[in-house]
Design an enzyme around this catalytic site. Structure first.
Site, PDB file in Angstrom:
ATOM      1  N   ASP A  63      25.702 -16.157  -9.637  1.00 34.47           N
ATOM      2  CA  ASP A  63      24.630 -16.830  -9.067  1.00 34.47           C
ATOM      3  C   ASP A  63      24.930 -17.405  -7.621  1.00 34.47           C
ATOM      4  O   ASP A  63      24.366 -18.145  -7.335  1.00 34.47           O
ATOM      5  CB  ASP A  63      24.009 -17.907  -9.959  1.00 34.47           C
ATOM      6  CG  ASP A  63      25.028 -18.611 -10.493  1.00 34.47           C
ATOM      7  OD1 ASP A  63      26.034 -18.578 -10.236  1.00 34.47           O
ATOM      8  OD2 ASP A  63      24.709 -19.538 -11.130  1.00 34.47           O
ATOM      9  N   HIS A 112      39.082  -0.248   9.682  1.00 32.59           N
ATOM     10  CA  HIS A 112      38.424  -1.530   9.316  1.00 32.59           C
ATOM     11  C   HIS A 112      39.075  -2.264   8.066  1.00 32.59           C
ATOM     12  O   HIS A 112      38.473  -2.826   7.158  1.00 32.59           O
ATOM     13  CB  HIS A 112      36.935  -1.314   8.794  1.00 32.59           C
ATOM     14  CG  HIS A 112      36.073  -0.656  10.035  1.00 32.59           C
ATOM     15  ND1 HIS A 112      34.890   0.063   9.833  1.00 32.59           N
ATOM     16  CD2 HIS A 112      36.105  -0.673  11.301  1.00 32.59           C
ATOM     17  CE1 HIS A 112      34.419   0.249  10.763  1.00 32.59           C
ATOM     18  NE2 HIS A 112      35.209  -0.070  11.904  1.00 32.59           N
ATOM     19  N   ASP A 163      41.337  -7.583  15.146  1.00 38.82           N
ATOM     20  CA  ASP A 163      40.121  -7.231  15.930  1.00 38.82           C
ATOM     21  C   ASP A 163      39.070  -8.200  15.510  1.00 38.82           C
ATOM     22  O   ASP A 163      38.738  -8.236  14.369  1.00 38.82           O
ATOM     23  CB  ASP A 163      39.603  -5.577  15.475  1.00 38.82           C
ATOM     24  CG  ASP A 163      38.225  -5.322  15.845  1.00 38.82           C
ATOM     25  OD1 ASP A 163      37.484  -5.947  16.330  1.00 38.82           O
ATOM     26  OD2 ASP A 163      38.131  -4.091  15.746  1.00 38.82           O
ATOM     27  N   ASP A 175      33.411  -8.984  20.550  1.00 37.08           N
ATOM     28  CA  ASP A 175      34.129  -8.003  19.832  1.00 37.08           C
ATOM     29  C   ASP A 175      35.430  -7.602  20.510  1.00 37.08           C
ATOM     30  O   ASP A 175      35.396  -6.731  21.359  1.00 37.08           O
ATOM     31  CB  ASP A 175      33.325  -6.668  19.692  1.00 37.08           C
ATOM     32  CG  ASP A 175      33.954  -5.509  18.849  1.00 37.08           C
ATOM     33  OD1 ASP A 175      34.885  -5.873  18.265  1.00 37.08           O
ATOM     34  OD2 ASP A 175      33.284  -4.499  18.683  1.00 37.08           O
ATOM     35  N   HIS A 179      37.981   7.633  15.961  1.00 41.28           N
ATOM     36  CA  HIS A 179      36.455   7.028  16.172  1.00 41.28           C
ATOM     37  C   HIS A 179      36.213   7.126  17.722  1.00 41.28           C
ATOM     38  O   HIS A 179      36.664   7.694  18.426  1.00 41.28           O
ATOM     39  CB  HIS A 179      36.628   5.403  15.869  1.00 41.28           C
ATOM     40  CG  HIS A 179      37.735   4.467  16.763  1.00 41.28           C
ATOM     41  ND1 HIS A 179      37.607   4.337  18.094  1.00 41.28           N
ATOM     42  CD2 HIS A 179      39.277   4.142  16.373  1.00 41.28           C
ATOM     43  CE1 HIS A 179      38.673   3.659  18.319  1.00 41.28           C
ATOM     44  NE2 HIS A 179      39.739   3.688  17.283  1.00 41.28           N
ATOM     45  N   HIS A 220      30.627   1.284  21.714  1.00 43.63           N
ATOM     46  CA  HIS A 220      29.423   1.105  21.151  1.00 43.63           C
ATOM     47  C   HIS A 220      28.620   0.050  21.758  1.00 43.63           C
ATOM     48  O   HIS A 220      29.160  -0.876  22.430  1.00 43.63           O
ATOM     49  CB  HIS A 220      29.540   0.648  19.638  1.00 43.63           C
ATOM     50  CG  HIS A 220      30.354  -0.440  19.274  1.00 43.63           C
ATOM     51  ND1 HIS A 220      30.016  -1.796  19.268  1.00 43.63           N
ATOM     52  CD2 HIS A 220      31.791  -0.397  19.011  1.00 43.63           C
ATOM     53  CE1 HIS A 220      31.055  -2.612  19.038  1.00 43.63           C
ATOM     54  NE2 HIS A 220      32.058  -1.756  18.834  1.00 43.63           N
ATOM     55  N   HIS A 238      27.462  -3.674  16.355  1.00 45.74           N
ATOM     56  CA  HIS A 238      27.286  -2.378  16.725  1.00 45.74           C
ATOM     57  C   HIS A 238      25.716  -2.458  17.198  1.00 45.74           C
ATOM     58  O   HIS A 238      24.940  -2.206  16.139  1.00 45.74           O
ATOM     59  CB  HIS A 238      27.501  -1.472  15.662  1.00 45.74           C
ATOM     60  CG  HIS A 238      29.102  -1.378  15.165  1.00 45.74           C
ATOM     61  ND1 HIS A 238      29.594  -0.982  14.055  1.00 45.74           N
ATOM     62  CD2 HIS A 238      30.300  -1.787  15.999  1.00 45.74           C
ATOM     63  CE1 HIS A 238      30.804  -1.170  13.790  1.00 45.74           C
ATOM     64  NE2 HIS A 238      31.279  -1.350  15.044  1.00 45.74           N
ATOM     65  N   GLU A 253      37.154   0.864  23.789  1.00 47.22           N
ATOM     66  CA  GLU A 253      38.026   0.472  22.731  1.00 47.22           C
ATOM     67  C   GLU A 253      38.857   1.775  22.186  1.00 47.22           C
ATOM     68  O   GLU A 253      38.732   2.154  21.198  1.00 47.22           O
ATOM     69  CB  GLU A 253      37.493  -0.020  21.485  1.00 47.22           C
ATOM     70  CG  GLU A 253      36.244   0.565  20.781  1.00 47.22           C
ATOM     71  CD  GLU A 253      35.731  -0.259  19.816  1.00 47.22           C
ATOM     72  OE1 GLU A 253      36.620  -0.584  18.759  1.00 47.22           O
ATOM     73  OE2 GLU A 253      34.543  -0.600  19.764  1.00 47.22           O
ATOM     74  N   TYR A 264      46.702   5.536  15.964  1.00 42.38           N
ATOM     75  CA  TYR A 264      46.868   5.003  14.835  1.00 42.38           C
ATOM     76  C   TYR A 264      47.654   6.275  14.010  1.00 42.38           C
ATOM     77  O   TYR A 264      47.353   7.480  13.887  1.00 42.38           O
ATOM     78  CB  TYR A 264      45.599   4.783  13.966  1.00 42.38           C
ATOM     79  CG  TYR A 264      44.730   4.088  14.651  1.00 42.38           C
ATOM     80  CD1 TYR A 264      44.635   2.831  14.721  1.00 42.38           C
ATOM     81  CD2 TYR A 264      43.650   4.802  15.379  1.00 42.38           C
ATOM     82  CE1 TYR A 264      43.559   1.833  15.471  1.00 42.38           C
ATOM     83  CE2 TYR A 264      42.780   4.243  16.128  1.00 42.38           C
ATOM     84  CZ  TYR A 264      42.671   2.836  16.244  1.00 42.38           C
ATOM     85  OH  TYR A 264      41.674   2.275  16.881  1.00 42.38           O
ATOM     86  N   ARG A 281      45.085  -0.568  19.003  1.00 44.65           N
ATOM     87  CA  ARG A 281      43.597  -0.375  19.772  1.00 44.65           C
ATOM     88  C   ARG A 281      43.529  -1.506  20.627  1.00 44.65           C
ATOM     89  O   ARG A 281      43.960  -2.636  20.325  1.00 44.65           O
ATOM     90  CB  ARG A 281      42.438  -0.583  18.639  1.00 44.65           C
ATOM     91  CG  ARG A 281      40.900  -0.479  19.105  1.00 44.65           C
ATOM     92  CD  ARG A 281      39.915  -0.442  18.046  1.00 44.65           C
ATOM     93  NE  ARG A 281      40.001  -1.157  17.105  1.00 44.65           N
ATOM     94  CZ  ARG A 281      40.233  -1.325  15.856  1.00 44.65           C
ATOM     95  NH1 ARG A 281      40.937  -0.142  15.590  1.00 44.65           N
ATOM     96  NH2 ARG A 281      40.299  -2.317  15.024  1.00 44.65           N
ATOM     97  N   GLU A 333      40.505  -3.469  22.930  1.00 49.26           N
ATOM     98  CA  GLU A 333      38.779  -3.527  23.100  1.00 49.26           C
ATOM     99  C   GLU A 333      38.546  -4.595  23.861  1.00 49.26           C
ATOM    100  O   GLU A 333      38.795  -5.720  23.750  1.00 49.26           O
ATOM    101  CB  GLU A 333      38.494  -3.591  21.657  1.00 49.26           C
ATOM    102  CG  GLU A 333      36.875  -3.714  21.568  1.00 49.26           C
ATOM    103  CD  GLU A 333      36.235  -3.709  20.229  1.00 49.26           C
ATOM    104  OE1 GLU A 333      37.174  -4.069  19.349  1.00 49.26           O
ATOM    105  OE2 GLU A 333      35.251  -2.986  20.156  1.00 49.26           O
TER     106      GLU A 333
END
Ligand code: GLY
Ligand code: MN
Ligand code: MN
Length: 449
Positions: free
Chosen positions: A39, A243, A260, A271, A350, A354, A361, A385, A389, A407, A409
């Protein structure tokens, strides 16, 4: 502090009303409040379209814009005042507050929506409403339309056309106005400072979430209630998970760390991604991968200007990344063939960027309805970005490169001549990063008791 002037919301509603015209009516509904466990709930994040049009933050809200209606054109259905509920769950402005403080021409308790809303639809040709977000509300809209259509003794009064409301409002949100850009600059500054702090206070032996805490505390110290998205703090191989946000591993001395993270300031997102070595010194392999991504990003930033489009930026980035992957010994063959085969996707899966705004995004179509790519224009905000990897498990990669994820960005806004980089001041060169990592001692500021 940073609040947007209420006139800005009124101007946005006026713009939308102009665009849809007096034959139409538009309905926007709030996103639902999500359960976290049993709850308890996640903190509520209002739906971005309602924020854009009103600044109103409550769940269960319904906003109706009915141009030319005799009682006004801005109507709201909101949670009613309720002494008992407010004692437990917090204050509510109620319909009176919606009129007095948010400028609604008329507002009602949300439970009155079945009684009052159909009348706002009557006599209009077109309904702007987005199906598919809330099936229960979709069913109600369908029922109202049917009831209006079949009202006895009266001419058909229901809108004949249903248009996705996103088509119109997301186009508006795509071009940022000066007051929005002010907030985006602030969000970018606060986010950049937070990354710098994480670099300064990093040392091997702490957990990834300790860096997350430093970053998010800085956000809140500077007027940002929430991160714009779950902060990613990935050390070592975790940096290769796009992510990743478990953020609970211990940082090892040889790790390269990818962060990130960006704050949400007055609901505008920053971002930023930066990478740095836990030890304060890049290993030769980390340096090679990092420098490659830095050069790819610099090339993309150098060419990002009005008139270009995301597809061109992406294709150029794929080509440069492929060249870099060959130079690093990760791919073999000719650039043309490897680009054709999309071999780069193994290490760069990727997109180059964006839109950025109230959503991280952000909304707005990247293409025209005929499928062609739309050109960048002044006022549009984009992230840039690129990344490479190389998972630890990739046995085809040279051993020394495995477990490195990079990365880089930044956030840019197109201007009439080129672009403004909102996050350029966040340390990015190898020298700037090595100069700063580990220069502060976290225990001297917040000792563990
Ligand atoms: N932080 C999410 C992204 O960069 O797209
Ligand atoms: Mn991004
Ligand atoms: Mn990001």
């Amino acid at each position: 502090m940073y609040s947007l002037d209420p006139d800005i919301f009124a101007q946005r509603r006026a713009d939308l009303i102009d665009r849809i015209g007096e034959e139409s009516v538009a309905i926007f509904t709030a996103s639902p409040h999500q359960t976290r466990s049993k709850d308890t709930r996640f903190p509520y994040r209002p739906s971005s379209d309602i924020l854009y049009l009103t600044g109103f933050r409550e769940p269960e809200t319904v906003v109706v814009l009915a141009p030319g209606h005799e009682d006004g054109d801005f109507f709201m259905f909101v949670r009613p005042r309720d002494e008992d509920a407010e004692r437990w769950d917090g204050r509510r402005p109620g319909p009176e507050g919606a009129c007095d403080d948010w400028g609604a021409d008329q507002a009602w308790p949300v439970d009155d929506v079945d009684d009052k809303l159909p009348e706002l639809l009557a006599g209009r040709d077109t309904l702007y409403y987005t199906l598919g977000n809330d099936s229960e509300f979709d069913a109600r809209v369908t029922r109202w339309l049917n009831e209006l259509r079949h009202r006895r003794g009266k001419p058909p009064a229901a809108p004949e056309k249903l248009v996705d409301a996103r088509d119109i409002i997301h186009e508006m949100r795509l071009r940022k106005r000066p007051a929005e850009l002010e907030l985006m600059r602030e969000a970018a500054d606060v986010s950049a400072q937070a990354h710098e702090l994480a670099m300064k206070y990093c040392r091997p032996g702490i957990r990834e979430y300790e860096l997350q805490a430093i970053i998010e505390y800085h956000f809140q110290r500077h007027g940002s209630e929430f991160p714009a998205y779950p902060s990613i703090v990935g050390s070592g191989d975790n940096a290769t998970i796009l992510h990743y946000n478990e953020n609970r591993d211990t940082i090892e001395p040889d790790d390269l760390i990818l962060i990130d993270a960006g704050c949400e300031l007055e609901f505008y997102a920053g971002d930023i991604t930066r990478c740095f070595p836990a030890s304060g010194e890049f290993s030769p392999a980390q340096r090679d991968v990092y420098q490659s991504v830095l050069e790819i990003q610099k090339a993309a930033l150098d060419e990002a200007e009005p008139g270009m489009n995301l597809d061109e930026l992406q294709s150029n980035c794929e080509r440069r990344t492929t060249r870099a992957l060959i130079d690093l010994g990760l791919l073999e063959g000719s650039v043309d063939e490897l680009v054709e085969e999309e071999a780069f996707k193994q290490y760069f899966p990727h997109k180059i960027g964006h839109w950025l705004g109230i959503d991280v995004h952000d909304v707005g179509p990247y293409r025209h309805t005929d499928g062609s790519w739309r050109s960048f224009e002044a006022g549009m905000a984009l992230t840039v970005e690129p990344g490479i990897y190389i998972p630890e498990s990739d046995e085809s990669a040279p051993a020394e490169l495995r477990g490195i994820g990079v990365r880089i960005e930044d956030d840019i806004v197109f201007t009439s001549q080129g672009h403004e980089n909102l996050t350029d001041h966040c340390p990015k060169s190898i020298d700037a990063i090595e100069d700063i990592v580990g220069t502060e001692d976290i225990d001297s500021v917040l000792p563990v008791q």
